[in-house]
Design a protein around this motif. Structure first.
Motif, short mmCIF file in Angstrom:
data_model
loop_
_atom_site.label_atom_id
_atom_site.label_comp_id
_atom_site.label_asym_id
_atom_site.label_seq_id
_atom_site.Cartn_x
_atom_site.Cartn_y
_atom_site.Cartn_z
N SER A 6 0.83 -1.21 0.00
CA SER A 6 0.00 0.00 0.00
C SER A 6 0.86 1.26 0.00
O SER A 6 2.09 1.19 0.09
CB SER A 6 -0.87 -0.01 1.26
OG SER A 6 -0.02 0.07 2.40
N LYS A 7 0.21 2.43 -0.05
CA LYS A 7 0.92 3.70 0.07
C LYS A 7 1.60 3.79 1.44
O LYS A 7 2.69 4.33 1.56
CB LYS A 7 -0.04 4.87 -0.11
CG LYS A 7 -0.50 5.06 -1.53
CD LYS A 7 -1.45 6.23 -1.65
CE LYS A 7 -2.00 6.30 -3.08
NZ LYS A 7 -3.03 7.34 -3.20
N GLU A 8 0.92 3.25 2.46
CA GLU A 8 1.50 3.26 3.81
C GLU A 8 2.80 2.46 3.85
O GLU A 8 3.72 2.80 4.59
CB GLU A 8 0.50 2.71 4.83
CG GLU A 8 -0.64 3.65 5.17
CD GLU A 8 -1.78 3.64 4.15
OE1 GLU A 8 -1.67 2.94 3.11
OE2 GLU A 8 -2.77 4.34 4.39
N PHE A 9 2.86 1.39 3.05
CA PHE A 9 4.09 0.60 2.96
C PHE A 9 5.23 1.48 2.48
O PHE A 9 6.32 1.49 3.05
CB PHE A 9 3.87 -0.57 1.99
CG PHE A 9 5.15 -1.25 1.53
CD1 PHE A 9 5.74 -2.23 2.31
CD2 PHE A 9 5.75 -0.89 0.33
CE1 PHE A 9 6.91 -2.84 1.89
CE2 PHE A 9 6.92 -1.50 -0.09
CZ PHE A 9 7.50 -2.48 0.70
N SER A 27 9.59 6.20 -2.41
CA SER A 27 8.62 6.99 -3.17
C SER A 27 7.85 6.12 -4.16
O SER A 27 6.76 6.48 -4.59
CB SER A 27 9.32 8.14 -3.90
OG SER A 27 10.31 7.66 -4.76
N SER A 28 8.43 4.97 -4.53
CA SER A 28 7.71 4.03 -5.39
C SER A 28 8.27 2.63 -5.16
O SER A 28 9.36 2.47 -4.62
CB SER A 28 7.84 4.40 -6.87
OG SER A 28 9.14 4.09 -7.33
N ILE A 29 7.53 1.63 -5.59
CA ILE A 29 7.94 0.24 -5.42
C ILE A 29 9.22 -0.06 -6.21
O ILE A 29 9.97 -0.97 -5.87
CB ILE A 29 6.78 -0.72 -5.78
CG1 ILE A 29 6.96 -2.08 -5.11
CG2 ILE A 29 6.62 -0.88 -7.26
CD1 ILE A 29 6.76 -2.06 -3.64
#
Length: 195
Positions: free
Chosen positions: A150-153, A160-162
């Motif tokens: 998730s964004k929380e992750f 800032s990104s996966i």
């Protein structure tokens, strides 16, 4: 064995079954008692929990029984999960998170195939902390739920990104992927705790 010991065994099995829970039929088979006796023992446990100052209770969902926290204490559990520093993630949760991060979207069954053990509790912990989320269902038999980070992750791990996840070595087995990812998440988890 006396009923007191059987009751303690039932309580232990309820605890050990975790989020999956356990049925009277399963309890009867494991303890080698008839179902009527198991029902009586569960009713005794329920009575004990309701008539003493305990933080847990027995909940029934269809035919499955679970140990769960009391709803009147929910504000305290919310505080626990709101502050990640108060509750360090277990190794199992870190492993599960690493698998999801690198293999997303992924089903619970696929996670368990990689880890080699049931992952219900770890997935529930990660969902409760909002580090992962349900992102749909796989178009296969049973239409299992797909999980992704998730964004929380991203916020939790300062990404800032996966795509900022460190690359894993090429030509590795699933277990190597899991070990490499575990090291990454363990390092971040410890860094956040020491702040």
């Amino acid at each position: 064995m006396e009923n007191v010991e059987h009751k303690a065994i039932v309580e232990g099995l309820l605890f050990a079954s975790g989020d999956a829970g356990i049925t009277i039929k399963q309890l009867a088979k494991i303890i080698e008692l008839n179902q009527a006796t198991i029902e009586y023992l569960i009713e005794e446990l329920k009575f004990d929990y309701e008539h003493t100052d305990r933080g847990i209770m027995i909940m029934q969902s269809h035919d499955t029984f679970h140990l769960t926290t009391k709803p009147q204490h929910s504000e305290y559990f919310q505080k626990l999960f709101e502050n990640p520093k108060m509750n360090r993630m277990s190794q199992a949760a870190l492993e599960t998170l690493a698998i999801i991060a690198y293999q997303q979207p992924i089903t619970r069954t696929e996670i368990e195939e990689i880890r080699g053990v049931k992952s219900d509790r770890s997935v529930q912990t990660l969902l409760a902390r909002s580090l992962i989320e349900e992102v749909g269902r796989r178009e296969s038999i049973g239409r299992p739920v797909l999980f992704s980070t998730s964004k929380e992750f991203l916020t939790y791990f300062g990404l800032s990104s996966i795509e900022e996840l460190p690359p894993l070595p090429e030509n590795t087995e699933d277990s190597s992927v899991e070990q490499e990812a575990d090291l990454f998440f363990e390092k971040f988890n410890q860094g956040l705790e020491s702040e």
